[in-house]
Structures are given as C-alpha cells and as structure tokens.
Design an enzyme around this catalytic site. Structure first.
Site, short mmCIF file in Angstrom:
data_model
loop_
_atom_site.label_atom_id
_atom_site.label_comp_id
_atom_site.label_asym_id
_atom_site.label_seq_id
_atom_site.Cartn_x
_atom_site.Cartn_y
_atom_site.Cartn_z
N HIS A 516 -42.94 -69.11 -83.95
CA HIS A 516 -42.62 -69.93 -82.80
C HIS A 516 -41.17 -70.37 -82.91
O HIS A 516 -40.87 -71.50 -83.28
CB HIS A 516 -43.57 -71.13 -82.72
CG HIS A 516 -45.02 -70.72 -82.78
ND1 HIS A 516 -46.03 -71.54 -83.23
CD2 HIS A 516 -45.61 -69.56 -82.43
CE1 HIS A 516 -47.18 -70.89 -83.17
NE2 HIS A 516 -46.95 -69.69 -82.70
C1 LIG Z 1 -49.22 -64.23 -86.56
C2 LIG Z 1 -48.87 -64.86 -85.24
C3 LIG Z 1 -49.67 -65.85 -84.71
C4 LIG Z 1 -49.33 -66.44 -83.50
N1 LIG Z 1 -50.16 -67.38 -82.99
C5 LIG Z 1 -49.87 -68.00 -81.84
C6 LIG Z 1 -50.74 -68.98 -81.31
O1 LIG Z 1 -51.80 -69.25 -81.89
N2 LIG Z 1 -50.39 -69.61 -80.16
C7 LIG Z 1 -49.22 -69.33 -79.52
O2 LIG Z 1 -48.93 -69.98 -78.51
N3 LIG Z 1 -48.38 -68.36 -79.98
C8 LIG Z 1 -48.68 -67.69 -81.12
N4 LIG Z 1 -47.84 -66.72 -81.60
C9 LIG Z 1 -46.58 -66.45 -80.87
C10 LIG Z 1 -46.77 -65.50 -79.68
O3 LIG Z 1 -47.24 -64.28 -80.11
C11 LIG Z 1 -45.43 -65.35 -78.95
O4 LIG Z 1 -45.01 -66.64 -78.51
C12 LIG Z 1 -45.49 -64.44 -77.74
O5 LIG Z 1 -45.97 -63.18 -78.06
C13 LIG Z 1 -44.11 -64.33 -77.12
O6 LIG Z 1 -44.15 -63.49 -75.98
P1 LIG Z 1 -42.87 -62.65 -75.58
O7 LIG Z 1 -43.21 -61.86 -74.38
O8 LIG Z 1 -41.70 -63.57 -75.53
O9 LIG Z 1 -42.62 -61.69 -76.84
P2 LIG Z 1 -43.52 -60.50 -77.38
O10 LIG Z 1 -44.95 -60.69 -77.04
O11 LIG Z 1 -43.20 -60.32 -78.82
O12 LIG Z 1 -42.97 -59.23 -76.60
C14 LIG Z 1 -41.64 -58.78 -76.79
C15 LIG Z 1 -41.62 -57.26 -76.75
O13 LIG Z 1 -40.26 -56.82 -76.62
C16 LIG Z 1 -40.09 -55.65 -77.40
N5 LIG Z 1 -38.65 -55.49 -77.71
C17 LIG Z 1 -37.89 -56.28 -78.51
N6 LIG Z 1 -36.62 -55.82 -78.55
C18 LIG Z 1 -36.57 -54.72 -77.75
C19 LIG Z 1 -35.54 -53.81 -77.39
N7 LIG Z 1 -34.28 -53.93 -77.86
N8 LIG Z 1 -35.85 -52.78 -76.55
C20 LIG Z 1 -37.11 -52.63 -76.07
N9 LIG Z 1 -38.13 -53.45 -76.40
C21 LIG Z 1 -37.86 -54.50 -77.22
C22 LIG Z 1 -40.94 -55.90 -78.62
O14 LIG Z 1 -41.27 -54.70 -79.31
C23 LIG Z 1 -42.16 -56.61 -78.01
O15 LIG Z 1 -43.18 -55.69 -77.68
C24 LIG Z 1 -48.15 -66.07 -82.81
C25 LIG Z 1 -47.34 -65.05 -83.33
C26 LIG Z 1 -47.71 -64.45 -84.54
C27 LIG Z 1 -46.86 -63.36 -85.09
#
Ligand SMILES: Cc1cc2nc3c(=O)[nH]c(=O)nc-3n(C[C@H](O)[C@H](O)[C@H](O)COP(=O)(O)OP(=O)(O)OC[C@H]3O[C@@H](n4cnc5c(N)ncnc54)[C@H](O)[C@@H]3O)c2cc1C
Length: 587
Positions: A516
């Site tokens: 986070h």
């Molecule tokens: C072990 C663990 C437990 C968690 N538990 C919780 C929880 O209980 N509650 C909670 O609220 N949150 C939790 N989280 C956090 C949550 O997963 C994230 O807040 C959320 O996934 C963020 O969403 P996002 O779309 O910003 O990023 P993501 O879901 O990570 O998506 C980003 C995507 O962009 C892609 N990407 C990155 N750079 C590039 C690039 N240069 N070119 C193309 N693609 C790219 C990545 O491969 C990824 O698929 C947890 C995370 C982990 C690891």
C-alpha cells in the site's frame, strides 16, 4: 520504430484500475480501446487446478520480476540508494489482474478526515502540532462526495461486512467510528474464526467496539449489478498472495475481465511494456499523442492514441511520468516541483505475536476473515497529550496462514533455535499462535519522495525508480504506543505468552509491510501543488488521466483499494459525462 494504427483510448496496465476503466469506457461508449499489460494473460480456469504455496507464496510467481525491473531505496538524500533484488516488504504484481490477483481483499473505507488531513488536523490541534518537515495536504474531494462511489465499488465487489453507521445512525456490532454509509454491505460478514472471536470478547472487555472486518470475499453466492456471479468462500486458507480457486475472492480477472473480453471494441495486448508516454507539452500544446512500448517479440513500437489512461500501480505511474517528462520533478532541496512528492507507505505490523493453549485452526481462513476495532484510528481519539498524530486499526484476522510461510513462530521462552528441539517446539506451537495486527497511517513528509535513480537501470536501459523514505518520530512513537495496546488486547484474549513487536527503527525492505504505497502523482486543487486535478486528470496534459494510489496526498490506516476503485469510478464518470463531450481540462 513501427507505428501502429491509432486507437481512441489507450490504457497502460491491466490490473484493478485498468480493467475497471476498460469495462466502464467499453460498455458506455463506442470508442476503440487498447490495454497494454507488461505481464502475461491469466485464465482464472487455471486457478481451479489448485494452490501451490511454494510457487505462489514463497517464489512469488505472480509478482513483478526484479531481475528485469526493480526499485532502489535509500533512507535520506545523503545515502547511496541500492536496488531491491528480491521483493519482500511490498509485492507489486505483473500480468493481467495485476496486484489485484493476489491481494488480501480487506476493504475498509478511508475515515472521512483522511481526505482532509491538513485542514482537520490544524482545526483541532493548530499548525504547531504538525510534524517537522511535514507536507500535509487535503485531497480536495471530501468523503461525502466519495460515498456514492464507495457504495458502487462495494456492490461490484460483493463486499461482506456489517454497517456501523447507516446514514448517521450508529449500529452496534458494525464499525461505529466509520464514515456514514448510504447502504448496508451487499453481503453479510464472513464466518468468524475462533481467533477473531477471542478478540471480539477481549476488545469489548477493554471498552473497544469490535466489528467484522469488511472483505471482498463472498460470504454467500452473489451476483453483482454487472451480472457477474461468484461462489461463496470455502475458507480454504489460501487467499492472500494467491489467486482464488473458486473466484469467491473478488479479483480483476473474475470481476471485470469476463466483461471486457466480451467487448468488441477492446483489445488487450499482453507482454507489452510501456516505456514512454509521448506528448508535446514542451511544444506548448499539452497533448499526449500515444505511447511507445516493447512488444512481446522485443520490438519497440509507437501506439498513437487520443486519450491515455495511466493505470500501472504507484511505482510505474511515477516512473513512467518521470521517464516521459510529464510533470515537474519534485526537488526537496529547492521545494519546487510536485512529481514524486508525498511518498507514503501504510504502517502495518503485528503488535503482539500471541501463543494460546487451545489450537486456533489456523489452516482455515480467508483474506480478511476476523475482527477489527477502530477506537484508536485516525483522529477518533484525542491526541492533545500524545507524542504522535493519527492512528490505525487493530485486527485479529485469519488471512490463511500458509504452512510453509508461517511455520516456526515460537515464544521467546523457547531457547531452541535449530535441531530436533526446535522442530518439536515448532510443531507444537504451529496451530497455537495468532497475531494482533495493526495498520496505521503514514503521514507525508517533504523528504520522503520518488525520483529516478542516477545509477541503476532496468533491462531495457531506462533508469529505475528511486524511493527516498524513512520513518520519523511520529511513526516510531505511534508504533510504540500501539504495540503496548496490542499486548493488552492479546493478554485479554487469554494468551499464555506474548512476543511484542520490537518497534520501528529505519524503514526496512526485508520484512513484509504492505503493498500500500501512495503518492508521487498527487491530486491537488492547482498545478503548483500536485500532478493531477481531483478527477485524476494531468494538469499539463488534459488527455492523460492517472489512476491508483499514486494520486493520494497521504496514506490512511485503511487498505487503499476501495478508495482507488471509488476514485477510478469517479474518473470514468467524468470522462464519459464531461471529457468526451468536450475534451479539455475538467477542473
Ligand atoms: C499481498 C498483497 C495483499 C494486498 N491486500 C490488500 C488488501 O487486503 N486490501 C487492499 O485494499 N489492497 C490490498 N493490496 C493492494 C492492492 O492489490 C492494490 O492496491 C491494487 O491492486 C492497485 O491497483 P492498480 O490498478 O493501481 O495496480 P495493479 O492492480 O497492480 O495493476 C497495475 C498493472 O500495471 C501493469 N504495469 C506496470 N507497469 C507497466 C508498464 N510499464 N507497461 C505495461 N503494464 C505495466 C502491471 O503489470 C499490473 O498488471 C494487496 C497487495 C498485495 C501484493
């Protein structure tokens, strides 16, 4: 470099926010959409084959590969940064679904005052109480404005929980300290594990108000407003760090991907790593023209687009804007620029490792199954005579205690550290240990920030992202205070022995903290104070939107994803209802 035919919308990242936006724009507009995702395709049907703790949990099968791209870390501007060679304290994902595939699905909303950290703190305690070197700043959007989007996100994910504040009416048994909610959770709470029931009784005896942890895991079979049906949780215990075998845990691949795949206007390209957002801001036009990326065959291509959505998690959001020179880099010495500013990392640790006589049946569990209390959260309690500001939530949660990863916890009274005596003790205690967990706020400081590393590069030769971050007295004193409270709770739960948390020294990349991480591209009411406006639209490049926790000026004690998704819905509405009708700045 090859140039491809133009697309109307281009989304960088196929995780939680990227797929949400593809589903919203794809189902509500006729525009062509391309999603670029650096990792591979995920077929949820493959998860049915079963869980492999070694592969997923220990070898981090679903996470970003640090040998291709990592981040560097240092504690202050005078230190030399070093690259993380093995992710441990946070675990960014890669592949369709992103980090959302292996998340824990604990989904509290932010406290209302988290959106107004600066103004509420000053109103109650005065400017003088703000920590030295702080960079507190309000979101510019209030909890009241976000409430409908929280409700929408909870319905979509099918959150299981119990309301504690329905339109201002406090309800015992729910979180009485939460912000008002317009409706009850879509599903009742998950079953309460024995460990959580011990916390419920103990917390009440100490005058706290425990409530079932809200979780995006189905307590019963549920069909969401988009018509997606998912099964009830089987409490198998393989949840966080792994995908769900039966789709009871909400993940981007079971909530949004099936809908996105049905849309003829959307194309999802995997194995495509974006390197730059191409724009002509320097020429004065302030317009993104598309992106360059390396495709699965290793060739660099230019993909033109009319509208670019950056949805690549906090780390890549920052890095891609910096590499693309989209925004003024933050310079802490001169106090200028905003890109990279206000890096925060939610505090998270086990206050007390508690050992019980009776077995806890730890092999059963789900991402967030258990109890929490929020009596020491945010500004719920008075800080006038305390040596720190803000607070957090306590929890007794059976996330699924994977046997390899969690084997070997022993009370300090056991002196054996190896050999048959250690093995015997580890076996005896395996099912008798639980953790009174705490997650707290990390407030923003001027000298915690992101920039590009001057030395280390990724496999394509681009500079890595650098984190300059350390704890201050506010965090160390909060951790000390909360550890003492957690030990009290563990005692009241009937623990026979307790290992208290040793405390915070320097920021530590070797122990899992949380994934986070916030900030760097924060929202603000004017371009001199942030990178995006409160529609998450880039101040200098109006056809570029940035999704995710990188736009948050501060962390909350609450896990960020519900707030991330609520903001993504708000941005989707703004794009469909305002921007596409009249492209340009929305603020
Ligand atoms: C072990 C663990 C437990 C968690 N538990 C919780 C929880 O209980 N509650 C909670 O609220 N949150 C939790 N989280 C956090 C949550 O997963 C994230 O807040 C959320 O996934 C963020 O969403 P996002 O779309 O910003 O990023 P993501 O879901 O990570 O998506 C980003 C995507 O962009 C892609 N990407 C990155 N750079 C590039 C690039 N240069 N070119 C193309 N693609 C790219 C990545 O491969 C990824 O698929 C947890 C995370 C982990 C690891």
């Amino acid at each position: 470099m090859k140039t491809l035919p133009s697309t109307d919308v281009l989304i960088i990242g196929g995780g939680w926010t990227g797929l949400l936006m593809a589903k919203e724009l794809g189902s509500r507009t006729p525009h062509s959409i391309v999603i670029l995702e650096r990792g591979g395709m995920r077929n949820p049907a493959d998860y049915v084959l079963g869980m492999d703790e070694l592969d997923y949990f220990i070898r981090l099968h679903m996470m970003q590969d640090p040998s291709r791209e990592t981040v560097t870390v240092r504690h202050d501007a005078n230190e030399r940064s070093l690259p993380i060679r093995q992710f441990a304290n946070f675990l960014p994902g890669s592949g369709v679904g992103g980090t959302g595939e292996h998340w824990g699905a604990q989904v509290p909303r932010f406290q209302p005052d988290c959106f107004q950290l600066y103004s509420r703190t000053v109103a109650r305690y005065g400017e003088k109480r703000l920590p030295e070197d702080h960079s507190f700043q309000d979101f510019g959007v209030t909890y009241d404005e976000m409430e409908p989007y929280y409700a929408r996100e909870e319905r979509t994910l099918g959150v299981s929980g119990k309301a504690g504040n329905l339109r201002g009416k406090k309800i015992e048994g729910g979180n009485v300290h939460e912000g008002w909610r317009s409706e009850e959770y879509p599903n009742p709470p998950l079953k309460l594990p024995y460990f959580g029931s011990l916390m419920e009784t103990a917390a009440k005896s100490l005058g706290y108000h425990p409530y079932p942890n809200p979780t995006a895991v189905n307590s019963q079979a549920y069909t969401n407003p988009d018509g997606v049906t998912r099964a009830a949780c089987a409490y198998c215990g393989f949840c966080e760090r792994l995908p769900c075998m039966i789709a009871a845990k909400a993940q981007p691949t079971n909530i949004f991907l099936p809908l996105v795949q049905k849309l003829k206007t959307v194309s999802l390209r995997t194995g495509t790593t974006v390197r730059r957002i191409v724009h002509d801001t320097a020429q004065g036009a302030g317009k993104a023209r598309g992106v360059t990326y390396i495709d699965a065959a290793g060739e660099e291509v230019f993909q033109p687009a009319d509208l670019v959505i950056l949805a690549s998690y906090t780390l890549s959001n920052n890095r891609l804007l910096m590499l693309s020179k989209a925004g003024e880099p933050y310079d802490p010495a001169a106090g200028k620029g905003t890109l990279g500013k206000n890096l925060t990392h939610q505090i998270s640790f086990g206050t007390a490792q508690a050992f019980f006589e009776k077995p806890l049946n730890r092999f059963m569990g789900a991402g967030g199954a258990g109890m929490r209390f929020a009596d020491l959260d945010g500004d719920v309690f008075d800080h006038s005579n305390l040596p720190f500001l803000r607070g957090g939530m306590f929890g007794a949660i059976m996330t699924g205690q994977a046997p390899i990863a969690t084997f070997g916890a022993l009370p300090r009274s056991i002196k054996a550290r190896w050999g048959s005596a250690w093995k015997k003790a580890a076996m005896e205690y395996y099912d008798h240990v639980g953790v009174v967990a705490y997650s707290g706020e990390h407030v923003p400081y001027k000298s915690n920030y992101f920039d590009l590393d001057p030395i280390y590069k990724d496999s394509a030769g681009d500079p890595l992202l650098r984190m300059t971050i350390n704890w201050r007295d506010n965090e160390r004193k909060m951790v000390e205070f909360m550890t003492a409270k957690g030990v009290e709770v563990a005692r009241a739960m009937g623990a026979k022995e307790i290992n208290p948390f040793p405390g915070y020294q320097d920021y530590d990349v070797t122990r899992y903290q949380s994934t986070h991480i916030q900030g760097g591209t924060m929202m603000a009411p004017s371009p001199d104070r942030g990178v995006v406006n409160n529609y998450q639209q880039h101040w200098q490049i109006p056809n570029l939107f940035v999704l995710g926790a990188s736009t948050f000026p501060n962390s909350a004690s609450a896990n960020p994803t519900p707030t991330i998704l609520a903001f993504a819905y708000r941005t989707a509405d703004a794009i469909v209802e305002k921007y596409l009708k009249k492209p340009g700045a929305l603020a």
